[in-house]
Structure formats: C-alpha cells, structure tokens
Design a protein around this motif. Structure first.
Motif, PDB file in Angstrom:
ATOM      1  N   SER A   6     -12.452  -2.253  -1.265  1.00 45.43           N
ATOM      2  CA  SER A   6     -11.400  -1.408  -0.717  1.00 45.43           C
ATOM      3  C   SER A   6     -11.830   0.047  -0.716  1.00 45.43           C
ATOM      4  CB  SER A   6     -10.120  -1.580  -1.532  1.00 45.43           C
ATOM      5  OG  SER A   6      -9.684  -2.912  -1.515  1.00 45.43           O
ATOM      6  N   VAL A  10     -12.820   3.204   2.983  1.00 52.67           N
ATOM      7  CA  VAL A  10     -12.466   4.595   3.277  1.00 52.67           C
ATOM      8  C   VAL A  10     -13.529   5.263   4.135  1.00 52.67           C
ATOM      9  CG1 VAL A  10     -11.820   6.801   2.234  1.00 52.67           C
ATOM     10  CG2 VAL A  10     -11.263   4.687   1.077  1.00 52.67           C
ATOM     11  N   VAL A 136      -8.478  12.062   3.985  1.00 52.65           N
ATOM     12  CA  VAL A 136      -8.068  10.662   4.067  1.00 52.65           C
ATOM     13  C   VAL A 136      -6.557  10.548   3.933  1.00 52.65           C
ATOM     14  CG1 VAL A 136     -10.265   9.918   3.076  1.00 52.65           C
ATOM     15  CG2 VAL A 136      -8.290  10.258   1.572  1.00 52.65           C
ATOM     16  N   GLU A 140      -5.219   6.150   0.529  1.00 53.91           N
ATOM     17  CA  GLU A 140      -6.665   5.974   0.365  1.00 53.91           C
ATOM     18  C   GLU A 140      -7.256   6.903  -0.685  1.00 53.91           C
ATOM     19  OE1 GLU A 140      -8.182   4.595   4.791  1.00 53.91           O
ATOM     20  OE2 GLU A 140      -7.841   6.728   4.447  1.00 53.91           O
ATOM     21  N   HIS A 143      -9.139   5.377  -3.721  1.00 51.71           N
ATOM     22  CA  HIS A 143     -10.408   4.788  -3.314  1.00 51.71           C
ATOM     23  C   HIS A 143     -11.449   5.872  -3.055  1.00 51.71           C
ATOM     24  CE1 HIS A 143      -7.948   1.289  -3.057  1.00 51.71           C
ATOM     25  NE2 HIS A 143      -7.325   1.668  -1.955  1.00 51.71           N
TER      26      HIS A 143
END
Length: 532
Positions: A6, A10, A136, A140, A143
């Motif tokens: 995950s 990104v 982002v 996100e 991450h």
C-alpha cells in the motif's frame, strides 16, 4: 497501514514519485559525507571523543535550531525554504571537497563545516517532510511517511558502503564531491514541483509567536510530550552504533575504510527491514510492545559488540540494531506526524527530529567521553543499560496508539463577531462561555472542563479559568484570554476533533441542551485617559 505494498502505491503520484526518487540520491550523498568526515577525522586523531564529535557536529543543529526551522516551515513557503537549504548544503559539501583537496582540512575546520552542513539539513528536513501533505491525498499520508523512512534507510544501507568504496578508490575529495552531485536531482525535483496555494482567511502567524505556540502545544498535549521524551532517550542510547562504527572497524576488528563501510551497510540494511516491519506491525502490535522489543534487540546488539571481536558476529549485531532502532523510530515518526494538527505539523516534526538528532549528538559526546575514560566496551554496556531502562518509561511516559488526522472544522460562532472596529493587534481579548449545569451532572461537567483547559491552552489561550455564579449556582462561566484579536482567530482555526467532541459532550449536559452563550470583550487601555 494494511500492507507494505500500500505504501508503494503512493508512487503513482508523479510529484511525490519524482521527489521521493531523487531524495534517495540526496540521502546517499548525506551518508557519504558523514562517512567521509568521520574517516577524515580518524586520519587526523585517534581520540574517540574527537571522532564521535563528527556525528555531534552534524546532528547538534537539529537540537539547537529544529524548532526555528519547523516554525519557518509552518509559516512561510516550504518549497522556497527547501531550495535554499539544498543550495546551502551543496556549497558546504563543495567547500569540504576543496579544502580536502588542498590538504587544508583541520579538525576544527571539519567540525565547523559539518555543523553548518547540519544546519542546512535541519532547514531542509521539516519543510520537506511536512510538504508530503501537499503532494498526496490525506489518506495516503501514512504510506508516504513510511516510504520516506524507507528511502532514508535505503540510502543508509548503501551510502556508507559507497562512501567507503569511493574513499578507498579515489580519496576524500571525490567522496565530498559526490555529495555535491547527489543533491542536484532533488533540487531539480523541487524546482519543478508546483504546490497548491494554502488559502486561508487569517493573517500569517508572527515568527516568535509561532515558536511559543509550538511550545504551548507540546506542553499541554501529554501524548505528544511523552512521545518526544521517549524519542530523546532512544536517540541518546542509539547514537553509539553509528558514532563508534569507525572505532569498531579500526580497533575491535583491525580493519580500514572498507570494514567501516560494511558495518554501516549492515546497520542500514537492517534499518530498511525495520522500517518495513514497523509499517506492517504497528496496526497489530501495541506501540509499547514494539518499543520494548526494539529496546531489547538494541541492548542485545550493544552487549554483543562490546564482548565480541568476530567480524560476522559484530555485523549481525549491527544488522539487528538497525532493524530494532529504526522500527522504534519509524513508529514514533508516524505517531508525531499523525498526532499533530496541520497548523503545527512542521514544528512538531522538527521537535521530533531535534530530539532524535540531539539525542544522537548528546549520546555521541557521552559515549565518546566514556570510551576515552574507560574503553569501547564500557560505552556499549552503558548504552545497553539505557535501552533496557527505557522499557520502564511505558509507566511514566506512555505512548498511546496513533490517531487519525485531526479534521478541519467549518467556521462557526467566533467569526460571527464583527471585527470591523478591531485591528489585529487589539487586545487582550477576553472570551466567556456561559453554561447552565444541573447539580446531578456537575462531576461529569467538571471532568470535561479539566480536559477543555488543556485544549484551550495548547491552542493559544494564555490563561483559563472556570467560575460559578454565587447567586445562581447552576450558572458556570468558562473564561480564557488571548493576547490579541489575531491570536483569537488563530486559536479558533486550530480547533480539532478532540475539542469538537468535548464541546458536543458539554452542550448535552446543559439544562435544555444546546451550545453555551458566548461573550467576547476587548480590554480597554485606561492609561491615556485623564480624569479632570
């Protein structure tokens, strides 16, 4: 964070991908310079304290100037700050290369330039890391934070080895020059990045007010304060591994630059694995248990290095210490960034960076002094003891789970008050909230008000009080003061999820329900008024 994969998703964001990829090269250059500087010092002196001072010089600026850098990153354009800091670091690395090539690099000059290089680092770090929220989507962010930790540790795992190879093959001039070149890609990436403008109806915070606001927020937020205290202790104990790698290579293992590079590579490879494990386990293992396991692993590694003279065993110890130490720090890093609201995010992050780097600097000095007075083994034993003692801080300074990002609330009642006749500097501003509380819910009301006090003070109020009307016992008055109208506006913008929940609970306790009556007054200066 569900799975490590995950985090890598990104990278589909082109701006983040470009900056993240090029940052690996910048981190490589940073480690190459650190290795080269430490090795250069070993060629000038055999004093363990002087060698350890190289790490102190690089990381001390994080302790001294971290809060200043974080305040600048929260108030001013982060992209411009990053570009200036990168150019400054390039200039210093180039100066180190020139002085090294001319054989004019003395211990004093080396430590001074390393210190300034660290100043550039702390100027760059909080602005860069908090710019993630501009690159982002909000969901996100965890991450992206984990990926940044991985990029740092990828460089940490390979940078020392590359630095050792360059040192052995081409000397210090080429190694320092490599650092200069490594900064160019990330500088270009930030020049190409066009962040969205942060639109706010409020005036910019004043610089010194921004610093004091951060101190207040940390002081009145126990969960964040505990996290930062634990960070410093880990930094002190963990600083010994990198700081003493040159001495372990030369004295314990009777090696040279190649062995030094291999030791730091083992540390860095372990760090990459530690960052990955932290991302995976933080959702299924309690934070305190992760920190306890990490402390035991680091303590075991330190003891192993102290009693062994085998290259393979010491390499394994460095590898394990990298896993454990980075797993703990990565957990704390995510906790700090997710716990601090956006208005103070860079300042909270800079406090974290200041304490981890400052702890490493203090640790390097402490372990260097210990080794000078006794020997390397004694220093490693003492470090192991601090790691083990840190486990018991779960009782005095506990770290709770990582919260979700505080949500931004819509404008409400405070902004309904017209400020047409008030300049931003008008004040003090006195805010009163009037409640009507039945006797049967007084205990619950007072408990909520105790929590409200901390929330108000951390968000900008200078004083807070709760009083009861003598003539009307069900009438309670919450009162707080802001120095200026500007400060009140900023306090209102800083309201977070915790404050909203408190206000909702308190409103339900009111007789008849509903929000309290709010009165806002401005203090009047009577000093210039004469009475005839």
């Amino acid at each position: 964070m569900r799975h490590t994969s995950s985090s890598f998703a990104v990278l589909r964001n082109i701006s983040f991908r470009r900056i993240w990829t090029t940052s690996v090269f910048a981190h490589l250059g940073n480690w190459i310079l650190t290795v080269t500087a430490a090795w250069s010092m070993t060629k000038m002196t055999n004093d363990p304290a002087m060698i350890a001072l190289v790490q102190t010089a690089i990381f001390a600026p994080y302790l001294f100037f971290g809060l200043i850098a974080g305040t600048l990153a929260d108030i001013f354009n982060r992209r411009i700050i990053i570009i200036i800091a990168l150019c400054f670091r390039m200039l210093l690395a180039a100066l180190l290369a020139v002085l090294s090539n001319m054989d004019m690099l003395s211990p004093t000059a080396l430590l001074s330039l390393c210190f300034l290089f660290g100043v550039g680092g702390i100027g760059f770090a909080p602005a860069w890391q908090t710019s993630i929220s501009e690159q982002v989507a909000p969901d996100e962010i965890p991450h992206a934070i984990a990926l940044n930790s991985i990029s740092f540790n990828i460089a940490r795992s390979s940078g020392p080895a590359i630095g050792g190879i360059i040192l052995a093959a081409a000397g210090t001039f080429a190694a320092f020059l490599t650092t200069v070149v490594s900064i160019v890609p990330v500088l270009i990436a930030f020049l190409l990045w066009k962040p969205k403008k942060n639109i706010t109806s409020l005036p910019r915070e004043r610089f010194w007010d921004g610093i004091s606001a951060c101190v207040r927020y940390i002081t009145h937020t126990p969960s964040l304060r505990n996290t930062l205290i634990r960070t410093f202790v880990l930094g002190v104990a963990g600083g010994i591994f990198a700081a003493f790698a040159p001495l372990v290579a030369t004295e314990t293992l009777s090696g040279g630059a190649n062995i030094y590079g291999i030791l730091l590579t083992a540390l860095g490879v372990g760090a990459v694995i530690g960052a990955l494990l932290s991302a995976k386990f933080r959702t299924i293992i309690k934070p305190e248990n992760i920190l306890a396991m990490a402390a035991i692993g680091c303590a075991t590694s330190a003891v192993t290095i102290a009693i062994s003279s085998s290259l393979m065993i010491i390499l394994a110890a460095y590898f394990v210490s990298g896993i454990c130490f980075t797993a703990a720090i990565a957990l704390i890093n995510i906790s700090v960034q997710m716990r601090a609201p956006i208005w103070v995010n860079a300042r909270a992050l800079s406090a974290f960076q200041s304490l981890i780097a400052g702890g490493a600097a203090v640790g390097a000095w402490l372990w260097g002094s210990t080794a000078s007075q006794f020997d390397l083994s004694t220093a490693f034993f003492m470090s192991a003891l601090i790691f083990l003692l840190s486990i018991f801080m779960r009782f005095t300074n506990p770290i709770t789970g990582v919260p979700e990002k505080p949500e931004k609330l819509p404008i409400d009642v405070v902004y309904r008050y017209s400020s047409d006749f008030l300049p931003l500097t008008a004040g003090p501003i006195i805010v009163e909230l009037h409640y009507r509380i039945a006797p049967n819910v007084e205990i619950e009301f007072l408990s909520l008000m105790k929590r409200t006090e901390s929330v108000r003070l951390r968000n900008g109020a200078r004083s807070w009080s709760l009083s009861r009307d003598v003539d009307d016992p069900v009438h309670w008055i919450q009162r707080y003061i802001c120095p200026t109208w500007r400060d009140l506006l900023h306090l209102r913008e800083r309201r977070d999820h915790e404050e909203r929940v408190l206000l909702e609970k308190i409103s339900k306790l009111q007789i008849g329900g509903g929000p309290p009556e709010i009165r806002i007054r401005v203090d009047t200066d009577m000093s210039n008024i004469s009475i005839d």
